[in-house]
Every structure is written in structure tokens, then in C-alpha cells.
Motif scaffolding. Structure first.
Motif, mmCIF file in Angstrom:
data_model
loop_
_atom_site.group_PDB
_atom_site.id
_atom_site.type_symbol
_atom_site.label_atom_id
_atom_site.label_comp_id
_atom_site.label_asym_id
_atom_site.label_seq_id
_atom_site.Cartn_x
_atom_site.Cartn_y
_atom_site.Cartn_z
ATOM 1 N N PHE A 1 0.818 -1.221 0.000
ATOM 2 C CA PHE A 1 0.000 0.000 0.000
ATOM 3 C C PHE A 1 0.857 1.281 0.000
ATOM 4 C CE2 PHE A 1 -2.402 -3.367 2.066
ATOM 5 C CZ PHE A 1 -3.576 -3.361 1.325
ATOM 6 N N ASP B 1 -2.598 -1.390 -5.673
ATOM 7 C CA ASP B 1 -3.410 -0.856 -4.574
ATOM 8 C C ASP B 1 -2.676 0.255 -3.806
ATOM 9 O OD1 ASP B 1 -5.331 -0.641 -2.646
ATOM 10 O OD2 ASP B 1 -5.319 -2.753 -2.069
ATOM 11 N N TRP C 1 -4.488 -0.133 -10.714
ATOM 12 C CA TRP C 1 -5.321 -1.103 -9.982
ATOM 13 C C TRP C 1 -6.603 -0.437 -9.508
ATOM 14 C CZ3 TRP C 1 -7.370 -1.349 -5.047
ATOM 15 C CH2 TRP C 1 -7.716 -2.608 -4.539
ATOM 16 N N ARG D 1 -11.665 -9.145 4.589
ATOM 17 C CA ARG D 1 -10.608 -8.167 4.304
ATOM 18 C C ARG D 1 -11.117 -6.748 4.606
ATOM 19 N NH1 ARG D 1 -6.991 -6.299 -0.885
ATOM 20 N NH2 ARG D 1 -4.980 -6.784 -0.002
ATOM 21 N N ASP E 1 -9.815 -5.657 -9.744
ATOM 22 C CA ASP E 1 -9.732 -6.666 -8.680
ATOM 23 C C ASP E 1 -11.095 -6.865 -8.012
ATOM 24 O OD1 ASP E 1 -8.522 -8.513 -6.998
ATOM 25 O OD2 ASP E 1 -6.843 -7.201 -6.505
ATOM 26 N N ASN F 1 -11.963 -8.698 -4.259
ATOM 27 C CA ASN F 1 -11.225 -9.428 -3.232
ATOM 28 C C ASN F 1 -12.033 -10.120 -2.151
ATOM 29 O OD1 ASN F 1 -8.415 -9.569 -3.745
ATOM 30 N ND2 ASN F 1 -8.336 -7.341 -3.630
ATOM 31 N N CYS G 1 -8.997 -9.837 -12.142
ATOM 32 C CA CYS G 1 -8.291 -10.385 -10.992
ATOM 33 C C CYS G 1 -9.319 -10.539 -9.887
ATOM 34 C CB CYS G 1 -7.192 -9.407 -10.571
ATOM 35 S SG CYS G 1 -6.359 -9.816 -9.035
ATOM 36 N N GLY H 1 -8.412 -11.626 -6.175
ATOM 37 C CA GLY H 1 -7.472 -12.225 -5.212
ATOM 38 C C GLY H 1 -6.694 -13.340 -5.898
ATOM 39 N N GLY H 2 -6.215 -13.068 -7.110
ATOM 40 C CA GLY H 2 -5.643 -14.113 -7.963
ATOM 41 C C GLY H 2 -6.694 -14.552 -8.968
ATOM 42 N N ASP I 1 -2.493 -15.249 -6.705
ATOM 43 C CA ASP I 1 -1.594 -14.419 -5.899
ATOM 44 C C ASP I 1 -0.342 -15.199 -5.522
ATOM 45 O OD1 ASP I 1 -3.052 -12.130 -5.954
ATOM 46 O OD2 ASP I 1 -3.933 -12.344 -3.965
HETATM 47 C C1 GLA Z 1 -5.398 -8.839 -4.539
HETATM 48 C C2 GLA Z 1 -4.637 -9.057 -5.830
HETATM 49 C C3 GLA Z 1 -3.195 -8.683 -5.632
HETATM 50 C C4 GLA Z 1 -3.112 -7.247 -5.216
HETATM 51 C C5 GLA Z 1 -3.929 -7.012 -3.961
HETATM 52 C C6 GLA Z 1 -4.006 -5.528 -3.637
HETATM 53 O O1 GLA Z 1 -4.990 -9.727 -3.558
HETATM 54 O O2 GLA Z 1 -4.773 -10.381 -6.272
HETATM 55 O O3 GLA Z 1 -2.454 -8.900 -6.815
HETATM 56 O O4 GLA Z 1 -3.574 -6.418 -6.257
HETATM 57 O O5 GLA Z 1 -5.255 -7.501 -4.103
HETATM 58 O O6 GLA Z 1 -4.736 -5.273 -2.497
#
Ligand code: GLA
Length: 742
Positions: free
Chosen positions: A346, A372, A416, A448, A483, A485, A531, A533-534, A553
């Protein structure tokens, strides 16, 4: 884009020209046929024929699905199943294309509805059909109620991959509740010797290939999470026969184009027929259709090959590249990107990102992506999501100075975003606490530290489109990493009537697609990565609107080998992003050489996510050299035919892949060694997919073939005699290229 889920592209694909797939030239004259005497419909494409017809009961029934038949072959009219015993009415053994739940059906129905008068019985019969240039539309109707289902069929001429979907129409005078709706049921020939392949995982461990013998009963692959999910992917492949392997044997495979909750049921019935039914997940499902309204399902794509699961993958790859992706039929190769996440998390700011950008440019990176941390009060994952204003402390002059710097270094700029989420600690949530998925008076479960915005709401949709459009209009942004998440909890939509609320499972995803589509229309040069979280949101639905995906990830280069192996069973390496990150890697604390990390990542779209501030001169030199080499081979790696020579699965000490360009002028081989033991040499690699009569010169990219290897030999030689690689030690890697010389 006019229609959802790539359906319009399927039409374009029907006009496809001859394309060599895996070295074989496929027949061009794909066809849609109707044998009126037998009432049998037939679709031909690639090496596949698919046929279905109307049986004596008026039900639509599968006739054939397999290798391409001669145009002279006349197919028999289907006959409905027989009553095995009084316990099972014939509907249970009839291989229906799209069965309504009614008349004593116990196998998985395609459609289940309930009527206001209490009736819950639905029996669908053929009414009419239309044959168009791009496929077949068959209309079914319930035996008494004015409920209609239009079934759409299309076939891709190059690969023989079929696309099927359904539109459910309520023409009764009262609302009906759709409780279950599939896109299609795929019926396979009767056999008790089938193996199911599917993909499972979790965060940090996606894309694990599972194989199991199909036994009587049902295996359910699904997501109840509101999105595709890491746990199961909406893809399947069924192999027939015990000798079926990577390059031989019959395989039926398919994937659902849907990014919401989904379900695929693979069911062997009591007479050993296999059905694969897929569509919306019926768990917590209910879609109310007012009189005159309709519900469209996603498209369920499926294909067949007689050449093993390797060829099934190559057909899927080709289909995605030529037909599904936004830039189809000629997607631009993925640029080499740098991403800041693992380096700075961050803690992004103007000076720090500019310093990284300078270093990234030196090694040949083409796209610099800030991850991020750049917006709102985002210092950790506790705050800021939802407030998409540039953080004034980190970027006092906005994003422009950084973007200008990135451009001056010859790279384009990516950013992002996580548009569908909000931290409760944000101005957005303080202003609009009603914008999240929730049940009034119930807890709002955070994950999260964030909640899910209800994208089904028109105001949320407008907000999300608005801030993204503004960002892209005001800044020269070439790429968004989009993303997502967390998965859903408390999926309530209190703003609409209780019996409309479950529509959230569909309207949310439609609005997501709508936003992506409109952004692309308005900003046609912007590329987008999916994306979650992967690899939590990868499917043929999102791939119609995004250019690449973040696979996991987990950036451990050894773990990545099996992750990428699983991924490529279903999806093309042309969208598979892979970064080179720091060693020891944060995931497993495993130490690997920089060249091992590069070679692992060079099998897909290459990125670098390491902290370049920690690199020494030799690291920069290695990276520069390998990125330059990658640019030479990426067209073949991303868009060529992939052969998985040795699988890294099941604790294998070795793994190897080979990518062959479509015109067979070159092949790229990557080989990996986990740890050598007992002085065993590396197994000989037998290449595939080359032109046997052509001559190819071998050249090392990294590591080497043994010195006994001839410099030039025929394609047959490389495929029959093979290649020995000189490799010993732990976590070793080699890559070489074969180039046609005549
Ligand atoms: C997720 C994405 C990561 C990254 C983080 C940022 O986990 O998969 O690559 O961007 O968020 O918070």
C-alpha cells in the motif's frame, strides 16, 4: 458489442476460414443442416458433428456428438427412453437436450418453474425452429402452459466448439418463478468408462486438476459465492477409455460463460448415460418473470476431440483467442508489465513509483502498473475502498506526473482498481450504507475489512461506471487491473420487493458486464485484467470483456508450474499473466534463481513484480536479457499451440511445455527440474506438433541441451529421437527454441 456473452462472436466464427489447429488442417465448410424427414438437426464444425432431433413424444433429444461424420451419413430420428421399471418413467432415460422438471423427472432438470396457481410441473415439447446463417433456434413449449423456451445453437467452424443457451419466456397471464435454469444439457454417448477432469483450488492454490472415474450418481461443480470462485472453475473435460491420455483418446469438454454463481452437474444415470447440465446455480435462486418477460441464460460452450486432453485444451485456446476475447480474432500479444504490489504494497507514492518505473524501463518493461494504495485514505486494507480520488498526500499533483514519467520512459501506464467493493471506513459507505448487499437488521459480514457493493442497483452501477469513466477520461491510462477481493455474504437487495431480491445473482453480473462493455466502447484502447485475489474470476463470460487474467496471488515459481498446468487445461496462455517476484518468495519462503523465476513466468504473459530497488547489476542484466528473449518468442508462447510434454502434477520431479507457432516455423520448449536424484539424467523430451519434414535449428534461450544434440535436424527427428537437456541440481530450468531453417 451488441449481445452478451460473446454470442455475436460465435456468429462471426461460423464464417471462419480454414485454420491449421495443431498442425492438422480442418475442414472449412461448417454447416447447419435439417433432415426434415427424421426431424434431425445437425451442426458440423472442425472435426466435430453434433446432432439432435425431435422424438416421437415431441421432446428434443440428443442424437450424436462426436467425431465428424460424412455429409452422406443420414442420422436416425431419436427414440425416447423406455420405462426400465415403474419407478422410472421414460423421461429419466431419454437424453433430452433441455428437460423441464415434470412428469416424474429425477435426473438433473434444465428448467424448473412454479406457477402462481400452485402448479410446478413443466414438460417441454418441440414447437418450431429457425435455421439461420449462424445456427439454429428451436422453440419448445410446455404441454399446456404458455411458457416457451428458445434454445440457441451455434458452432465454430474452426474448432467445432458449440455454443448453447436458452431464453425462457413467460407468455402466461401471471408471473412465474424460475427456480432453476441451465444453459444446456450436454449428453455424451453411453459408456461406463469415463474420467472426469475438473479444476479446484482456493486462494493462493488455484487451478489444481482433479481426475476421477465417473460412477453412477452426480458430481456437482459449483460456486454459490456470487462470482466464479477459486474453488471450482466452470470447466470440465470428460475422457473416454482407460488409454485416453494427453494426446490420444476421445474427450468432451466445455466451459460456461458466466461470472456469477454457477453450477455444472455431471451425472451418470441408471442406464449409464452421462449428462452434463450447466447454468445458473439453483442454490438460493429465484427469478420472477412477469407476463411477457424473459430470462436469458449464459452460453455453455462445449467441444469434442479424438486427440486427447492436450488437443481439447488447444481447441479451447484457439477458440478463446479467435472468438471470445475482446480483441478476437487477433488479440495483441500481452505487453511485458511491471506491477508494484509485492514491492511496495500500500506504500505507493510519486517518488517511489517513479524510481521503480525507471528501473523497470531499463530492463525492457512495456507497461508500468501501480497497484493498490493510490486512492482515498488507503494506507492498509482497513480503509479507503470506494473513495476513488487520488490520495493527495501520496500524489500531491494527481497521477499526471507519474503517468508522464512512465510515458517518457517509453512505457504505458496501468492502474489497480477494485470497483465493486467498499470499506466501511470510507466516505462512500458513510454516505451510502444502503449500497451494499445486506439483509436489513442483520449483521454485515466483512472480509478483508470490506463489503460488496450491490452492483444490481442502478445507482451503484452508475457510480461505478462514472468514477471509472472519469479516471480513464482524465488520465492517460492504458490498462486497468480490475480486482475483486471477497465473495458474497448476506446477499440481500432490500430496495426491491422480497420476491424480486434473488434476481441479484443475475442483475449484478449483467451490470458488471454492462459496465465493462460500456467502458470498452468509450475507451477502446484500454485493456483490462480480471483479478479476484488471484484467479477467482476467470471464465468465458469475463474473458469476453477482459484481455488477460491474474492467475493466482501465489507467485512462487515452482507452485506456479502446477497452477499454470491446470490453468492451461481450460484457458489460453495468451491471457495467463505470470510475474517474476522476489526470492525467497513470500508464499513458501522458497529460494530460486532469477532465471528459474523468469522461465516459469515466460510460459504465459510475462510480468515483473519484484522489488527492483533490491536488485544488483547482475539481476538487471539477467532480466534485460530474458525479457529481450521473451519478446522474440511471446507470439508463439501466447498464441501458438501448447503441448504439455511432462506434467508437474502428482509430485513429478520434472515438467516441460512446448509451444509451437501456428505456421510451425518455431517451437519454444521450457523444462524444469525440481531436484535431481541418484545421478539420473533429465528425461528425454519428445517434441510434438512440428512439421516432420522441415528442418529445425535448435538454439538455447537459457540453460542448454546436451552437447551431443545436433544443431539442425528434421521435425521428425526432434519428435521421434527427442532432445536431451543438460540439467542437474535443485529448482533448475532450461528453455530453448527450434526455428525452421527450410
Ligand atoms: C489482490 C490481488 C493482488 C493485489 C492485492 C491488492 O490480492 O490479487 O495482486 O492487487 O489484491 O490489495
Amino acid at each position: 458489442m451488441k449481445e452478451t456473452n460473446g454470442r455475436w462472436r460465435l456468429a462471426a466464427a461460423l464464417l471462419a476460414v480454414v485454420l491449421p489447429v495443431s498442425g492438422r488442417t480442418l475442414r472449412a465448410q461448417e454447416k447447419v443442416h435439417f433432415q426434415s424427414a427424421e426431424k434431425v438437426f445437425r451442426l458440423d464444425g472442425g472435426e466435430t458433428t453434433y446432432a439432435f432431433g425431435v422424438n416421437e413424444e415431441g421432446e428434443l433429444q440428443t442424437v450424436y456428438w462426436g467425431g465428424r461424420l460424412s455429409p452422406q451419413d443420414r442420422l436416425q430420428a431419436p427414440r425416447s427412453g423406455r420405462e426400465v421399471a415403474s419407478f422410472d418413467r421414460p423421461v429419466n432415460t431419454t437424453q433430452e437436450e433441455y428437460a423441464g422438471w415434470g412428469a416424474g423427472l429425477y435426473v438433473e432438470p434444465a428448467l424448473k418453474v412454479s406457477f402462481e396457481n400452485g402448479n410446478r410441473d413443466l414438460e417441454l415439447r418441440y414447437v418450431s425452429h429457425v435455421i439461420t446463417a449462424d445456427g439454429i433456434k428451436v422453440t419448445l413449449k410446455d404441454v399446456s402452459e404458455e411458457v416457451y423456451v428458445e434454445l440457441h445453437y451455434g458452432v465454430d467452424g474452426a474448432t467445432g466448439i458449440l455454443g448453447r443457451s436458452a431464453t425462457i419466456l413467460n407468455r402466461t397471464k401471471a408471473p412465474i418463478m424460475v427456480e432453476q435454469a441451465a444453459a444446456a444439457t450436454w449428453n455424451l454417448p453411453r459408456s461406463d468408462d469415463y474420467t472426469l477432469n475438473y479444476l479446484t483450488g482456493r486462494w493462493g492454490a488455484e487451478w489444481q486438476l482433479q481426475q476421477q472415474q465417473i460412477r453412477p450418481g452426480a458430481t456437482v461443480l459449483e460456486s454459490r459465492r456470487g462470482s466464479t470462485g477459486h474453488q471450482n472453475n466452470p470447466w470440465f473435460a470428460v475422457q473416454r477409455g482407460s488409454s485416453s491420455d494427453e494426446e490420444s483418446g476421445e474427450v468432451w469438454f466445455g466451459a460456461l460463460a458466466w461470472s456469477g454463481s454457477w453450477r455444472i452437474t455431471v451425472e451418470q444415470d441408471q442406464v449409464r448415460q452421462l449428462r452434463v447440465t450447466g447454468g445458473f446455480n439453483s442454490f438460493d435462486f429465484g427469478y420472477k418473470l412477469a407476463p411477457g418477460e424473459k430470462l436469458e441464460t449464459p452460453v455453455f460452450y462445449a467441444g469434442h476431440t479424438g486427440h486427447g486432453i492436450g488437443e481439447a485444451s488447444r481447441l479451447m485456446h484457439r477458440f478463446q483467442l479467435r472468438t471470445i476475447l475482446p480483441q478476437a480474432p487477433t488479440p495483441r500479444p500481452r505487453p511485458v508489465l511491471y506491477n508494484s504490489w509485492e514491492a511496495t504494497e500500500f506504500a505507493v507514492d510519486e517518488a517511489g513509483q517513479e524510481a521503480l518505473a525507471e528501473k523497470a524501463a531499463k530492463i525492457g518493461v512495456e507497461r508500468f502498473v501501480m497497484d493498490d494504495g493510490w486512492f482515498g485514505a488507503r494506507k492498509t486494507d482497513h480503509a479507503g475502498l470506494g473513495d476513488w480520488e487520488v490520495n493527495p498526500t501520496k500524489f500531491p499533483h494527481g497521477l499526471k506526473p507519474l503517468i508522464d514519467k512512465v510515458h517518457s520512459l517509453g512505457m504505458d501506464f496501468g492502474l489497480w482498481v477494485e470497483p465493486e467493493m467498499v470499506n466501511p471506513d470510507s466516505d462512500l459507505y458513510r454516505k451510502h450504507p444502503d449500497w451494499v448487499l445486506n439483509f436489513p437488521g442483520r449483521p454485515r459480514s466483512e472480509a478483508r475489512n470490506q463489503l460488496v457493493l450491490n452492483l444490481a442497483r442502478p445507482d451503484v452501477r452508475a457510480y461505478v461506471f462514472g468514477f471509472l469513466d472519469k479516471l480513464l477520461t482524465e488520465n492517460q491510462i492504458a490498462f486497468l487491473k480490475w480486482d475483486y477481493n471477497r465473495n458474497w455474504s448476506e446477499p440481500g437487495w432490500p430496495a426491491v420487493a422480497p420476491d424480486e431480491q434473488k434476481k441479484v445473482y443475475i442483475e449484478y453480473v449483467r451490470n458488471l458486464y454492462g459496465i465493462l462493455r460500456e467502458l470498452r466502447e468509450k475507451h477502446p484502447k484500454v485493456e483490462i485484467e480480471s483479478c479476484s485475489g488471484g484467479g477467482g474470476r476467470v471464465d468465458l463470460g469475463i474473458l469476453a470483456l477482459t484481455d488477460e487474467v491474474w492467475v493466482s496471488d501465489n507467485t512462487d515459481p515452482f507452485d506456479r508450474l502446477s497452477i499454470q498446468d491446470g490453468f492451461t487445461h481450460a484457458y489460453t496462455p495468451g491471457v495467463m499473466m505470470a510475474w517474476v517476484t522476489d526470492s525467497p518468495n513470500w508464499v513458501n519462503q522458497r529460494t530460486t534463481s532469477l532465471s528459474y523465476r523468469f522461465l516459469s513466468s515466460m510460459q504465459g504473459g510475462l510480468g515483473v513484480g519484484a522489488n527492483l530497488n533490491k536488485w544488483n547489476d547482475s539481476d538487471f542484466a539477467t532480466a534485460k536479457e530474458l525479457i529481450a528473449a521473451y519478446k522474440q518468442i511471446r507470439e508463439t508462447v501466447q498464441h501458438g499451440n501448447l503441448y504439455r510434454l511432462i506434467s508437474p502434477r502428482n509430485g513429478s520431479e520434472y515438467s516441460a511445455t512446448e509451444s509451437v507457432s501456428l505456421d510451425q516455423h518455431e517451437a519454444i520448449v521450457f523444462a524444469f527440474l525440481h531436484s535431481s536424484q541418484m545421478v539420473y539424467p533429465y528425461p528425454r523430451l519428445f517434441l510434438r506438433g512440428l512439421d516432420g519434414h522441415a528442418k529445425y535449428r535448435v538454439a538455447a534461450i537459457s540453460g542448454a541441451v546436451t552437447k551431443e544434440t545436433p544443431e539442425i535436424a528434421s521435425g521428425d527427428y526432434w519428435m521421434q529421437y527427442g532432445v536431451d537437456v543438460d540439467m542437474r541440481g535443485d529448482f533448475q530450468a532450461a528453455a530453448f527454441r527450434l526455428e525452421r531453417v527450410q
